[in-house]
Design a protein around this motif. Sequence first.
Motif, PDB file in Angstrom:
ATOM      1  N   GLY A   1      33.158  33.185 -43.856  1.00  0.00           N
ATOM      2  CA  GLY A   1      32.056  33.368 -44.792  1.00  0.00           C
ATOM      3  C   GLY A   1      31.536  34.799 -44.795  1.00  0.00           C
ATOM      4  O   GLY A   1      31.265  35.369 -45.860  1.00  0.00           O
ATOM      5  N   ALA A   2      31.417  35.400 -43.602  1.00  0.00           N
ATOM      6  CA  ALA A   2      30.955  36.784 -43.517  1.00  0.00           C
ATOM      7  C   ALA A   2      31.948  37.737 -44.160  1.00  0.00           C
ATOM      8  O   ALA A   2      31.568  38.698 -44.845  1.00  0.00           O
ATOM      9  CB  ALA A   2      30.728  37.169 -42.053  1.00  0.00           C
ATOM     10  N   PHE A   3      33.236  37.473 -43.959  1.00  0.00           N
ATOM     11  CA  PHE A   3      34.268  38.335 -44.541  1.00  0.00           C
ATOM     12  C   PHE A   3      34.253  38.239 -46.064  1.00  0.00           C
ATOM     13  O   PHE A   3      34.301  39.256 -46.767  1.00  0.00           O
ATOM     14  CB  PHE A   3      35.647  37.941 -44.011  1.00  0.00           C
ATOM     15  N   VAL A   4      34.164  37.026 -46.582  1.00  0.00           N
ATOM     16  CA  VAL A   4      34.167  36.836 -48.031  1.00  0.00           C
ATOM     17  C   VAL A   4      32.919  37.447 -48.656  1.00  0.00           C
ATOM     18  O   VAL A   4      32.976  38.108 -49.698  1.00  0.00           O
ATOM     19  CB  VAL A   4      34.264  35.336 -48.381  1.00  0.00           C
TER      20      VAL A   4
ATOM     21  N   LEU B   1      25.601  38.119 -41.760  1.00  0.00           N
ATOM     22  CA  LEU B   1      26.126  38.941 -40.680  1.00  0.00           C
ATOM     23  C   LEU B   1      25.463  38.603 -39.346  1.00  0.00           C
ATOM     24  O   LEU B   1      26.107  38.672 -38.283  1.00  0.00           O
ATOM     25  CB  LEU B   1      25.927  40.420 -41.005  1.00  0.00           C
ATOM     26  N   ASN B   2      24.177  38.248 -39.395  1.00  0.00           N
ATOM     27  CA  ASN B   2      23.494  37.867 -38.156  1.00  0.00           C
ATOM     28  C   ASN B   2      24.131  36.656 -37.496  1.00  0.00           C
ATOM     29  O   ASN B   2      24.091  36.511 -36.270  1.00  0.00           O
ATOM     30  CB  ASN B   2      22.011  37.574 -38.431  1.00  0.00           C
TER      31      ASN B   2
ATOM     32  N   PHE C   1      27.009  45.206 -38.710  1.00  0.00           N
ATOM     33  CA  PHE C   1      27.902  44.326 -37.952  1.00  0.00           C
ATOM     34  C   PHE C   1      27.990  44.773 -36.498  1.00  0.00           C
ATOM     35  O   PHE C   1      27.991  43.947 -35.575  1.00  0.00           O
ATOM     36  CB  PHE C   1      29.300  44.322 -38.574  1.00  0.00           C
ATOM     37  N   LEU C   2      28.045  46.087 -36.268  1.00  0.00           N
ATOM     38  CA  LEU C   2      28.108  46.591 -34.892  1.00  0.00           C
ATOM     39  C   LEU C   2      26.879  46.191 -34.091  1.00  0.00           C
ATOM     40  O   LEU C   2      26.955  46.009 -32.877  1.00  0.00           O
ATOM     41  CB  LEU C   2      28.253  48.119 -34.900  1.00  0.00           C
TER      42      LEU C   2
END
Length: 228
Positions: free
Chosen positions: A126-129, A92-93, A177-178
């Motif tokens: 990649g972050a979504f998966v 996420l970073n 994520f925010l």
Amino acid sequence: CFVTSTVTLNAFSSPTTNYGFFVSQASTFLYTIQATLMSLFLLYKDPTPLKDSSESKIPQSTYIYMGLLDAGSATLGAIAGAYCPGALQTILNQLVIPVTLFGSYLFLHTNFKSYQLWGCTCIVVGAFVASSDFYLNPADNTSAGAGSDAVMDEGSSGSDSAGGGGMTITAAIFVYFLSVLPSAFSNIYKEKEMKVNNMNEVHTSTFVSFYQLWIGFMFLPLLSLRSL
């Protein structure tokens, strides 16, 4: 350093408090000391910035805006960090890269090469998966979060605890994520101002970390909220 930060957040996690905030502030305080010492050393070696009228006249509001964005990012990350899986935090970073790229295109009119765009696309995918399973099956991931066991009530049934823990992790991932957004906008703002004002990187970091530390205390009211 990242592992140490995650372990520290876990140690200060609680079902009813947000002590991760103080972990974030302590980290900023230590960084401020390091940056200040480095700035003093550079000024001792070369006092030119003190005599340079252009750099000395940079308004403090410029540093305050940067500190505000960094403080917001650090606080959101600290609140969610103890309940967001450590491996997922790393992914996420990386979202700060595509968000910064998109913002730079909109506000700075920066052009990027195709391989840079493809790289950012891979990061987003990649972050979504990596996080999709937590959103689609929150009840099956109660043990995946760093501090998920801290949010389970002793009097609740197994299924209720699992669901509540799973939803806690899902919310933590979203909040984490925010935290990337103000960090990305801070990068964009820093790039713009540092180019216009020819700002020294070390001295800028010192001022920004100083304001980030004190502005961070503006987020103290968040401690009155129930922890994620």
